[in-house]
Design a protein around this motif. Structure first.
Motif, mmCIF file in Angstrom:
data_model
loop_
_atom_site.group_PDB
_atom_site.id
_atom_site.type_symbol
_atom_site.label_atom_id
_atom_site.label_comp_id
_atom_site.label_asym_id
_atom_site.label_seq_id
_atom_site.Cartn_x
_atom_site.Cartn_y
_atom_site.Cartn_z
ATOM 1 N N PRO A 14 0.813 -1.218 0.000
ATOM 2 C CA PRO A 14 0.000 0.000 0.000
ATOM 3 C C PRO A 14 0.851 1.274 0.000
ATOM 4 C CG PRO A 14 0.126 -0.901 2.230
ATOM 5 C CD PRO A 14 0.873 -1.857 1.327
ATOM 6 N N TRP A 15 2.181 1.121 0.184
ATOM 7 C CA TRP A 15 3.000 2.307 0.458
ATOM 8 C C TRP A 15 3.189 3.262 -0.707
ATOM 9 C CZ3 TRP A 15 3.204 4.280 4.896
ATOM 10 C CH2 TRP A 15 3.042 3.457 6.007
ATOM 11 N N PRO A 16 3.394 2.788 -1.949
ATOM 12 C CA PRO A 16 3.557 3.779 -3.018
ATOM 13 C C PRO A 16 2.349 4.730 -3.095
ATOM 14 C CG PRO A 16 4.301 1.638 -3.768
ATOM 15 C CD PRO A 16 3.659 1.425 -2.421
ATOM 16 N N ALA A 17 1.135 4.189 -3.039
ATOM 17 C CA ALA A 17 -0.064 5.059 -3.127
ATOM 18 C C ALA A 17 -0.124 6.016 -1.934
ATOM 19 C CB ALA A 17 -1.325 4.198 -3.196
ATOM 20 N N ARG A 18 0.218 5.511 -0.755
ATOM 21 C CA ARG A 18 0.198 6.381 0.430
ATOM 22 C C ARG A 18 1.200 7.520 0.282
ATOM 23 N NH1 ARG A 18 0.206 1.681 5.122
ATOM 24 N NH2 ARG A 18 -1.982 1.090 4.876
ATOM 25 N N LEU A 19 2.404 7.167 -0.177
ATOM 26 C CA LEU A 19 3.456 8.185 -0.265
ATOM 27 C C LEU A 19 3.146 9.202 -1.356
ATOM 28 C CD1 LEU A 19 6.628 5.932 0.184
ATOM 29 C CD2 LEU A 19 5.461 7.324 1.902
ATOM 30 N N LEU A 20 2.444 8.758 -2.391
ATOM 31 C CA LEU A 20 2.113 9.674 -3.489
ATOM 32 C C LEU A 20 0.820 10.442 -3.221
ATOM 33 C CD1 LEU A 20 3.128 7.289 -6.408
ATOM 34 C CD2 LEU A 20 4.269 9.421 -5.764
ATOM 35 N N GLY A 21 0.228 10.234 -2.052
ATOM 36 C CA GLY A 21 -0.989 10.974 -1.694
ATOM 37 C C GLY A 21 -2.205 10.494 -2.458
ATOM 38 N N LEU A 22 -2.183 9.229 -2.913
ATOM 39 C CA LEU A 22 -3.305 8.722 -3.716
ATOM 40 C C LEU A 22 -4.344 8.001 -2.871
ATOM 41 C CD1 LEU A 22 -1.206 7.403 -6.730
ATOM 42 C CD2 LEU A 22 -2.429 9.575 -6.505
ATOM 43 N N ASP A 23 -4.076 7.832 -1.575
ATOM 44 C CA ASP A 23 -5.153 7.374 -0.698
ATOM 45 C C ASP A 23 -5.136 8.205 0.576
ATOM 46 O OD1 ASP A 23 -3.457 6.313 1.185
ATOM 47 O OD2 ASP A 23 -3.843 4.219 0.675
ATOM 48 N N ASP A 24 -6.148 7.993 1.423
ATOM 49 C CA ASP A 24 -6.356 8.903 2.553
ATOM 50 C C ASP A 24 -5.567 8.513 3.793
ATOM 51 O OD1 ASP A 24 -8.083 10.323 1.113
ATOM 52 O OD2 ASP A 24 -9.883 9.270 1.834
ATOM 53 N N TRP A 25 -4.543 7.721 3.606
ATOM 54 C CA TRP A 25 -3.829 7.195 4.755
ATOM 55 C C TRP A 25 -3.266 8.299 5.656
ATOM 56 C CZ3 TRP A 25 1.497 7.671 5.824
ATOM 57 C CH2 TRP A 25 1.933 6.909 6.910
ATOM 58 N N GLU A 26 -3.456 8.123 6.960
ATOM 59 C CA GLU A 26 -2.842 9.019 7.947
ATOM 60 C C GLU A 26 -2.025 8.161 8.888
ATOM 61 O OE1 GLU A 26 -2.757 12.241 8.611
ATOM 62 O OE2 GLU A 26 -3.986 12.796 6.874
ATOM 63 N N GLU A 27 -0.837 8.642 9.272
ATOM 64 C CA GLU A 27 -0.032 7.911 10.252
ATOM 65 C C GLU A 27 -0.807 7.787 11.548
ATOM 66 O OE1 GLU A 27 2.177 5.747 11.184
ATOM 67 O OE2 GLU A 27 3.940 6.807 10.487
ATOM 68 N N GLU A 28 -0.792 6.563 12.126
ATOM 69 C CA GLU A 28 -1.415 6.391 13.452
ATOM 70 C C GLU A 28 -0.614 7.195 14.455
ATOM 71 O OE1 GLU A 28 -1.901 2.439 15.153
ATOM 72 O OE2 GLU A 28 -2.123 1.741 13.089
ATOM 73 N N PRO A 29 -1.295 8.000 15.306
ATOM 74 C CA PRO A 29 -0.511 8.775 16.254
ATOM 75 C C PRO A 29 0.356 7.845 17.090
ATOM 76 C CG PRO A 29 -2.871 9.208 16.485
ATOM 77 C CD PRO A 29 -2.717 8.124 15.470
ATOM 78 N N GLY A 30 1.586 8.236 17.301
ATOM 79 C CA GLY A 30 2.454 7.456 18.189
ATOM 80 C C GLY A 30 3.124 6.278 17.517
ATOM 81 N N TYR A 31 2.809 5.982 16.251
ATOM 82 C CA TYR A 31 3.468 4.820 15.650
ATOM 83 C C TYR A 31 4.876 5.160 15.180
ATOM 84 C CZ TYR A 31 4.362 0.519 13.352
ATOM 85 O OH TYR A 31 4.930 -0.676 13.010
ATOM 86 N N GLY A 32 4.998 6.270 14.456
ATOM 87 C CA GLY A 32 6.325 6.686 14.021
ATOM 88 C C GLY A 32 7.110 7.152 15.231
ATOM 89 N N GLY A 33 8.364 7.555 15.001
ATOM 90 C CA GLY A 33 9.157 8.022 16.131
ATOM 91 C C GLY A 33 9.308 6.920 17.152
ATOM 92 N N ILE A 34 9.057 7.231 18.407
ATOM 93 C CA ILE A 34 9.429 6.307 19.474
ATOM 94 C C ILE A 34 8.504 5.093 19.562
ATOM 95 C CG2 ILE A 34 9.587 6.149 21.992
ATOM 96 C CD1 ILE A 34 10.899 9.033 21.681
ATOM 97 N N GLY A 35 7.216 5.314 19.724
ATOM 98 C CA GLY A 35 6.256 4.223 19.587
ATOM 99 C C GLY A 35 6.432 3.018 20.480
ATOM 100 N N VAL A 36 7.042 3.182 21.680
ATOM 101 C CA VAL A 36 7.260 2.017 22.530
ATOM 102 C C VAL A 36 5.937 1.339 22.879
ATOM 103 C CG1 VAL A 36 8.077 1.270 24.803
ATOM 104 C CG2 VAL A 36 9.436 2.884 23.476
ATOM 105 N N SER A 37 4.891 2.153 23.121
ATOM 106 C CA SER A 37 3.622 1.554 23.561
ATOM 107 C C SER A 37 3.014 0.682 22.461
ATOM 108 C CB SER A 37 2.634 2.635 23.998
ATOM 109 O OG SER A 37 2.420 3.507 22.926
ATOM 110 N N THR A 38 3.254 1.064 21.220
ATOM 111 C CA THR A 38 2.713 0.250 20.122
ATOM 112 C C THR A 38 3.390 -1.119 20.093
ATOM 113 O OG1 THR A 38 2.439 2.270 18.889
ATOM 114 C CG2 THR A 38 2.260 0.235 17.634
ATOM 115 N N TYR A 39 4.704 -1.114 20.245
ATOM 116 C CA TYR A 39 5.420 -2.403 20.288
ATOM 117 C C TYR A 39 4.955 -3.221 21.498
ATOM 118 C CZ TYR A 39 8.572 -0.607 16.720
ATOM 119 O OH TYR A 39 9.079 -0.108 15.552
#
Ligand SMILES: C[S@@+](CC[C@H](N)C(=O)[O-])C[C@H]1O[C@@H](n2cnc3c(N)ncnc32)[C@H](O)[C@@H]1O
Length: 295
Positions: A14-39
């Motif tokens: 799904p990533w090429p479409a997301r990166l090109l802005g072709l779908d409505d994907w939004e990063e889940e808050p807290g997933y990028g960066g540190i994200g310890v709680s997600t792990y």
């Protein structure tokens, strides 16, 4: 393993479409960066699975997680070529890359300190491949440490402890170095050398500059070698479509872009080798290998 054209990657990711802005994907808050709680949440689910199925070994737990997360065939990368493989083959390729990354550094007797080891799957694979070495892992997730202890609690060469890169002192590494130096002082000719290892964990931080300059370098002269299998943004080519997609992926997810430059800028250590795109479980976010030795 079938070759995959970059042009066909959108059929399998799904990533090429997301990166090109072709779908409505939004990063889940807290997933990028540190994200310890997600792990921690992911490892909590695996801990429940392992407790319900005490006959499962560490490889079966990982296999179950892999099949829950993805369906075959899945896209991977190696050295900037893309392939389609099945889920189990992907794990085998990742395991091979992991074992190979330490092949030149482990001759027997070393202790590998794996920082940000998750629940310790990598420790299990390495311990099987290197039966004369010891493996100490650290991770900040409570569930990761608990699952590691559940699966490796009676393994005499694997230990897992709480650890956080952001701490001022790395007590886990200090304790291993102190043990090793104590053995040397007592004249033990077989005193272990310490290898510092990370796989995909420094990635989780939005920047590693301070961690490298303030903390890692405090210990680097007492370590035999540092080996990082990490996502290294600085190695992505600026002038290829794949390189540009990879740069964009790192930026959108707020992963760090300064691991290699921070290591190269540190006077206390010398980066001795880099290998780009050893394997990419996500072809837009491949693992590269960086090795250093004390200066
Ligand atoms: C992508 S997982 C990689 C886990 C494992 N090394 C592997 O390759 O399977 C990233 C790991 O980094 C750990 N991590 C995140 N922030 C960290 C921090 N501040 N200190 C240490 N580890 C951290 C997470 O808990 C997680 O286990």
């Amino acid at each position: 393993m079938r070759k995959l054209r970059l042009g066909d990657l959108p059929k399998h990711s799904p990533w090429p479409a997301r990166l090109l802005g072709l779908d409505d994907w939004e990063e889940e808050p807290g997933y990028g960066g540190i994200g310890v709680s997600t792990y921690d949440e992911v490892y909590g689910n695996l801990l429940a699975l392992a407790r319900e199925n005490p006959e499962m070994d560490f490889r079966e737990v990982q296999r179950s997680a892999n099949h829950y997360a993805e369906e075959s065939p899945v896209p991977i990368s190696r050295a900037e070529d893309l392939f389609l493989v099945d889920v189990d083959e992907k794990q085998e390729l990742q395991d091979e890359a992991l074992v190979a990354s330490l092949a030149g550094s482990l001759s027997g007797g070393e202790t590998v300190v794996a920082l940000g080891c998750g629940w310790g799957y990598e420790l299990g694979v390495l311990a099987d491949a290197y039966p004369d070495c010891e493996f100490v892992g650290g991770d900040p997730t409570e569930n990761g440490v608990a699952l590691g202890r559940e699966l490796f609690g009676d393994h005499d060469r694997i230990r897992i402890e709480p650890f956080d890169f952001r701490d001022d002192r790395w007590n886990l590494l200090e304790s291993v170095l102190a043990d090793e130096e104590g053995s040397e002082d007592e004249g033990d000719a077989e005193a272990d050398d310490v290898v510092l290892f990370t796989q995909g964990s420094l990635t989780a931080l939005p920047s590693v500059r301070e961690i490298v300059s303030e903390t890692l370098t405090r210990y680097s002269d007492r370590v035999q070698v540092g080996v990082h299998l990490e996502h290294v943004r600085e190695l992505h080519p600026e002038d290829s479509l794949l390189g540009q997609l990879r740069r964009s992926y790192t930026d959108r997810r707020d992963y760090n872009d300064d691991l290699l430059t921070s290591l190269r800028d540190a006077d206390e250590l010398d980066v001795t080798a880099t290998t780009y795109d050893v394997v990419g479980g996500n072809p837009l976010h491949p693992l590269s290998e960086v090795r250093w030795e004390p200066a």
